[in-house]
Structure formats: C-alpha cells, structure tokens
Design an enzyme around this catalytic site. Structure first.
Site, PDB file in Angstrom:
ATOM      1  N   GLY A  13      39.488  12.505  45.008  1.00 15.78           N
ATOM      2  CA  GLY A  13      38.806  13.637  44.370  1.00 15.78           C
ATOM      3  C   GLY A  13      38.349  14.646  45.411  1.00 15.78           C
ATOM      4  O   GLY A  13      37.294  15.269  45.273  1.00 15.78           O
ATOM      5  N   ASP A  59      47.666  10.656  40.257  1.00 16.25           N
ATOM      6  CA  ASP A  59      46.656  10.233  39.277  1.00 16.25           C
ATOM      7  C   ASP A  59      46.241   8.805  39.610  1.00 16.25           C
ATOM      8  O   ASP A  59      46.961   7.848  39.316  1.00 16.25           O
ATOM      9  CB  ASP A  59      47.234  10.315  37.860  1.00 16.25           C
ATOM     10  CG  ASP A  59      46.190   9.959  36.809  1.00 16.25           C
ATOM     11  OD1 ASP A  59      45.089   9.510  37.189  1.00 16.25           O
ATOM     12  OD2 ASP A  59      46.479  10.142  35.612  1.00 16.25           O
ATOM     13  N   TYR A 151      28.918   5.362  31.322  1.00 17.61           N
ATOM     14  CA  TYR A 151      28.960   5.898  32.689  1.00 17.61           C
ATOM     15  C   TYR A 151      28.001   5.109  33.590  1.00 17.61           C
ATOM     16  O   TYR A 151      28.369   4.705  34.694  1.00 17.61           O
ATOM     17  CB  TYR A 151      28.572   7.382  32.647  1.00 17.61           C
ATOM     18  CG  TYR A 151      28.558   8.085  33.982  1.00 17.61           C
ATOM     19  CD1 TYR A 151      29.741   8.408  34.646  1.00 17.61           C
ATOM     20  CD2 TYR A 151      27.356   8.469  34.584  1.00 17.61           C
ATOM     21  CE1 TYR A 151      29.733   9.085  35.859  1.00 17.61           C
ATOM     22  CE2 TYR A 151      27.335   9.145  35.797  1.00 17.61           C
ATOM     23  CZ  TYR A 151      28.522   9.449  36.434  1.00 17.61           C
ATOM     24  OH  TYR A 151      28.502  10.118  37.639  1.00 17.61           O
ATOM     25  N   LYS A 155      28.948   3.029  37.022  1.00 17.95           N
ATOM     26  CA  LYS A 155      28.416   3.414  38.337  1.00 17.95           C
ATOM     27  C   LYS A 155      27.536   2.323  38.940  1.00 17.95           C
ATOM     28  O   LYS A 155      27.470   2.174  40.167  1.00 17.95           O
ATOM     29  CB  LYS A 155      27.667   4.741  38.227  1.00 17.95           C
ATOM     30  CG  LYS A 155      28.600   5.936  37.998  1.00 17.95           C
ATOM     31  CD  LYS A 155      29.560   6.107  39.162  1.00 17.95           C
ATOM     32  CE  LYS A 155      30.399   7.357  39.057  1.00 17.95           C
ATOM     33  NZ  LYS A 155      31.259   7.567  40.229  1.00 17.95           N
TER      34      LYS A 155
HETATM   35  N1  LIG Z   1      28.018  16.194  40.136  1.00 19.45           N
HETATM   36  C1  LIG Z   1      27.032  15.348  39.902  1.00 19.45           C
HETATM   37  O1  LIG Z   1      25.935  15.731  39.464  1.00 19.45           O
HETATM   38  C2  LIG Z   1      27.228  13.882  40.200  1.00 19.45           C
HETATM   39  C3  LIG Z   1      26.105  13.067  40.173  1.00 19.45           C
HETATM   40  C4  LIG Z   1      26.233  11.718  40.439  1.00 19.45           C
HETATM   41  C5  LIG Z   1      27.479  11.192  40.750  1.00 19.45           C
HETATM   42  N2  LIG Z   1      28.556  11.999  40.762  1.00 19.45           N
HETATM   43  C6  LIG Z   1      29.849  11.381  41.089  1.00 19.45           C
HETATM   44  O2  LIG Z   1      30.419  12.035  42.198  1.00 19.45           O
HETATM   45  C7  LIG Z   1      31.843  11.983  42.126  1.00 19.45           C
HETATM   46  C8  LIG Z   1      32.415  13.398  42.287  1.00 19.45           C
HETATM   47  O3  LIG Z   1      31.881  14.187  41.255  1.00 19.45           O
HETATM   48  P1  LIG Z   1      31.988  15.781  41.246  1.00 19.45           P
HETATM   49  O4  LIG Z   1      30.765  16.247  40.566  1.00 19.45           O
HETATM   50  O5  LIG Z   1      32.349  16.299  42.591  1.00 19.45           O
HETATM   51  O6  LIG Z   1      33.219  15.961  40.233  1.00 19.45           O
HETATM   52  P2  LIG Z   1      34.272  17.167  40.063  1.00 19.45           P
HETATM   53  O7  LIG Z   1      33.732  18.427  40.601  1.00 19.45           O
HETATM   54  O8  LIG Z   1      34.697  17.075  38.632  1.00 19.45           O
HETATM   55  O9  LIG Z   1      35.487  16.708  40.990  1.00 19.45           O
HETATM   56  C9  LIG Z   1      36.186  15.528  40.683  1.00 19.45           C
HETATM   57  C10 LIG Z   1      37.353  15.358  41.644  1.00 19.45           C
HETATM   58  O10 LIG Z   1      38.069  14.134  41.295  1.00 19.45           O
HETATM   59  C11 LIG Z   1      39.453  14.453  41.006  1.00 19.45           C
HETATM   60  N3  LIG Z   1      39.933  13.526  39.994  1.00 19.45           N
HETATM   61  C12 LIG Z   1      39.414  13.309  38.761  1.00 19.45           C
HETATM   62  N4  LIG Z   1      40.145  12.399  38.099  1.00 19.45           N
HETATM   63  C13 LIG Z   1      41.144  12.021  38.938  1.00 19.45           C
HETATM   64  C14 LIG Z   1      42.250  11.117  38.821  1.00 19.45           C
HETATM   65  N5  LIG Z   1      42.465  10.434  37.711  1.00 19.45           N
HETATM   66  N6  LIG Z   1      43.093  10.971  39.875  1.00 19.45           N
HETATM   67  C15 LIG Z   1      42.882  11.681  41.013  1.00 19.45           C
HETATM   68  N7  LIG Z   1      41.861  12.549  41.183  1.00 19.45           N
HETATM   69  C16 LIG Z   1      41.007  12.721  40.149  1.00 19.45           C
HETATM   70  C17 LIG Z   1      39.389  15.923  40.542  1.00 19.45           C
HETATM   71  O11 LIG Z   1      40.598  16.634  40.653  1.00 19.45           O
HETATM   72  P3  LIG Z   1      41.692  16.713  39.444  1.00 19.45           P
HETATM   73  O12 LIG Z   1      40.906  16.902  38.180  1.00 19.45           O
HETATM   74  O13 LIG Z   1      42.558  17.842  39.814  1.00 19.45           O
HETATM   75  O14 LIG Z   1      42.404  15.408  39.471  1.00 19.45           O
HETATM   76  C18 LIG Z   1      38.361  16.480  41.551  1.00 19.45           C
HETATM   77  O15 LIG Z   1      38.970  16.662  42.808  1.00 19.45           O
HETATM   78  C19 LIG Z   1      32.169  11.313  40.785  1.00 19.45           C
HETATM   79  O16 LIG Z   1      32.457   9.962  40.975  1.00 19.45           O
HETATM   80  C20 LIG Z   1      30.889  11.489  39.987  1.00 19.45           C
HETATM   81  O17 LIG Z   1      30.726  10.495  39.001  1.00 19.45           O
HETATM   82  C21 LIG Z   1      28.472  13.341  40.490  1.00 19.45           C
END
Ligand SMILES: NC(=O)c1ccc[n+]([C@@H]2O[C@H](COP(=O)([O-])OP(=O)(O)OC[C@H]3O[C@@H](n4cnc5c(N)ncnc54)[C@H](OP(=O)(O)O)[C@@H]3O)[C@@H](O)[C@H]2O)c1
Length: 247
Positions: A13, A59, A151, A155
């Site tokens: 990601g 993926d 979720y 996690k």
């Molecule tokens: N943002 C928050 O507030 C927050 C808080 C706590 C934890 N987190 C965790 O932090 C992590 C990153 O979150 P984020 O907020 O940065 O999310 P984001 O902005 O939606 O980015 C997600 C990334 O993962 C990739 N991805 C998603 N599904 C995929 C798949 N099946 N295969 C390969 N790549 C995939 C996406 O690219 P594509 O869609 O192009 O594949 C993108 O690069 C996650 O695990 C999330 O649960 C986030």
C-alpha cells in the site's frame, strides 16, 4: 529501476496515504524502497516522486500473489530486509448488517495477507540473519470502535502476531513490531468518517489533541523502528494516536 546501496524495503500500500509517507521517508534515508498496490498509474507517479527502487502492481488480497510478490522482490533486489505490512481496508459495519463477503475480504487483506507476506519474507531474512517487520494496525484494534467490530477484530490480531513472532525470531536478529495509528489524514480516513455517524468536527472533538495525525508522523516512527538504534525493540504494540488510547 534505481537500486541504491542499502537495505531493501517492501511497503505494501505504498502508493498513497500512510504507506506513501513511509516509502518516501525511508527512500530519503537511503533505503532501496519497493512499493506495491493495485493501481499502476498511482504506483508510477509515487515511485517517481519518492525515487523508489521499484514497484509491483499486484492485488495482495489474493493469497497466490503473496508468494510471487516476495519471490519477485528477491529476484530483483537480491533480498527483502524490511517488510512494512501497511495495506489494509476499513469497513463501517454494524454487526447485523455486516456481509459475509466483507468478513472474508477484511480477514484476507488485513490478517491473512500480512501473515503470508511475513512468512515468505522471514525465510529470506533468516538466511541473512537480519530483518525488520513493521505492521500497521489501528487504534480501533486497541480500544475498539463501535460499528467497526470487524475492522477492530482484524487490526487487534497484530498484537498477538507481533508478540508471538518476536519471540520466535528473537535469536535471528529479526524484530517484529506494530504501530497502531489513530485518525490519520488519508483517503481511507476521509471515507471512514463519511461512512460514520459523526461529522469531521465531531470526530476531531473526540480526539484529546483535537487533530488528525499527519502520515509523516507514522513514517518517522517506522524509520526509527527499522534502524539499528531500535534493535532492542521487538514484540511491541505502539499507539500513535493523538491521545485516543490514553483514557
Ligand atoms: N488513515 C487512518 O486514519 C488509519 C488509522 C488507523 C490505521 N490505518 C491503517 O493504515 C493502513 C494504511 O491506511 P491509509 O489510510 O494510508 O489507506 P489509503 O490511503 O486508502 O491507502 C491504502 C493503500 O493500500 C493499497 N491497497 C489497498 N488494497 C490493496 C490490495 N488488495 N492489494 C494491494 N494494495 C492495496 C492502496 O492502493 P490501491 O487501492 O491502488 O491498491 C493504497 O496504496 C491501513 O492498514 C489502515 O487500516 C489507517
């Protein structure tokens, strides 16, 4: 393909959000950073912007792609020294309306995929007697989040995973740690708030520091955890959440 002269990192990601910040800060620090996501256009743009060593369009929710991804990384880079299990997905899901397909998808992407990628990467790390595994969990897996039990369940799995695997790999010079972010300014957070029963203003009011975390704050903690200075830190679950887990 720009191979620099340092440790090889895979950030899942890594094309946007938290993963992009981690990839950017590790690349700036001299690591050979490879990123993976499903959208070629985003990968190309980010890889160029952060001077990544390469990218994989894949993926990773599909189990069969995990083995191939790690093999491809080792073929191209020579090794996988640091694995950042960051890719994940959030679903707003009151329990009665949670769909079976969502359960399968979240358990696959948030739990099974990091397990498989770690399993295959560890084989290579053990050979090199050095490795760092950093998982991106969530504060929702530490304190729970109403209407996100699915979720939260996925996690919270990182907590046991990090502790158990840290013990297993303690004598191999491989550390395993999990960061649990609170709300971070990304597309995922934007969508999560839009799906929830609260406005942005109400969400911010509930955060002790009254702000979302910047993705670079997570990335700088990752930079420390993968450094030699942090070699004694393993099996830890660290909340970086603007105070959300404090009370
Ligand atoms: N943002 C928050 O507030 C927050 C808080 C706590 C934890 N987190 C965790 O932090 C992590 C990153 O979150 P984020 O907020 O940065 O999310 P984001 O902005 O939606 O980015 C997600 C990334 O993962 C990739 N991805 C998603 N599904 C995929 C798949 N099946 N295969 C390969 N790549 C995939 C996406 O690219 P594509 O869609 O192009 O594949 C993108 O690069 C996650 O695990 C999330 O649960 C986030």
């Amino acid at each position: 393909m720009k191979i620099k002269n340092n440790k090889n990192v895979l950030v899942t990601g890594g094309s946007k959000g938290i993963g992009k910040s981690i990839a950017k800060i590790l690349s700036q620090s001299g690591y050979n950073v490879f990123i993976v996501s499903r959208t070629e256009e985003d990968l190309q743009k980010t890889a160029e912007e952060i001077n990544a060593a390469g990218y994989f369009c894949c993926d990773i929710e599909k189990a069969q792609n995990c083995r191939k991804l790690i093999n491809d990384m080792i073929d191209i880079a020579g090794s996988i020294d640091i694995l950042i299990n960051n890719a994940g997905f959030y679903i707003y899901s009151p329990i009665e309306t949670t769909q079976e397909k969502d359960i399968e998808y979240l358990i696959n992407l948030n739990v099974k995929t990091p397990f498989l990628l770690t399993k295959y990467a560890v084989e290579n790390m053990k050979k090199n007697k050095w490795g760092r595994i950093v998982n991106i969990g969530s504060i929702s897996g530490v304190v729970g989040e109403a209407n996100a039990s699915l979720y939260s369940m996925t996690k919270s799995s990182f907590s046991g995973f990090s502790k158990a695997l840290a013990l297993e790999l303690a004598c191999d010079n491989i550390t395993v740690n999990t960061i649990h972010p609170g709300w971070v300014q990304t597309d995922l957070a934007q969508n999560a708030v839009e799906q929830s029963d609260f406005s942005f203003a109400e969400e911010i009011e509930m955060i002790p520091q009254k702000r979302f975390i910047h993705p670079d704050e997570i990335a700088n903690l990752v930079k420390y955890i993968v450094s030699d200075e942090a070699k004694g830190m393993t099996g830890q679950n660290i909340s970086l959440c603007a105070g959300l887990s404090a009370g």
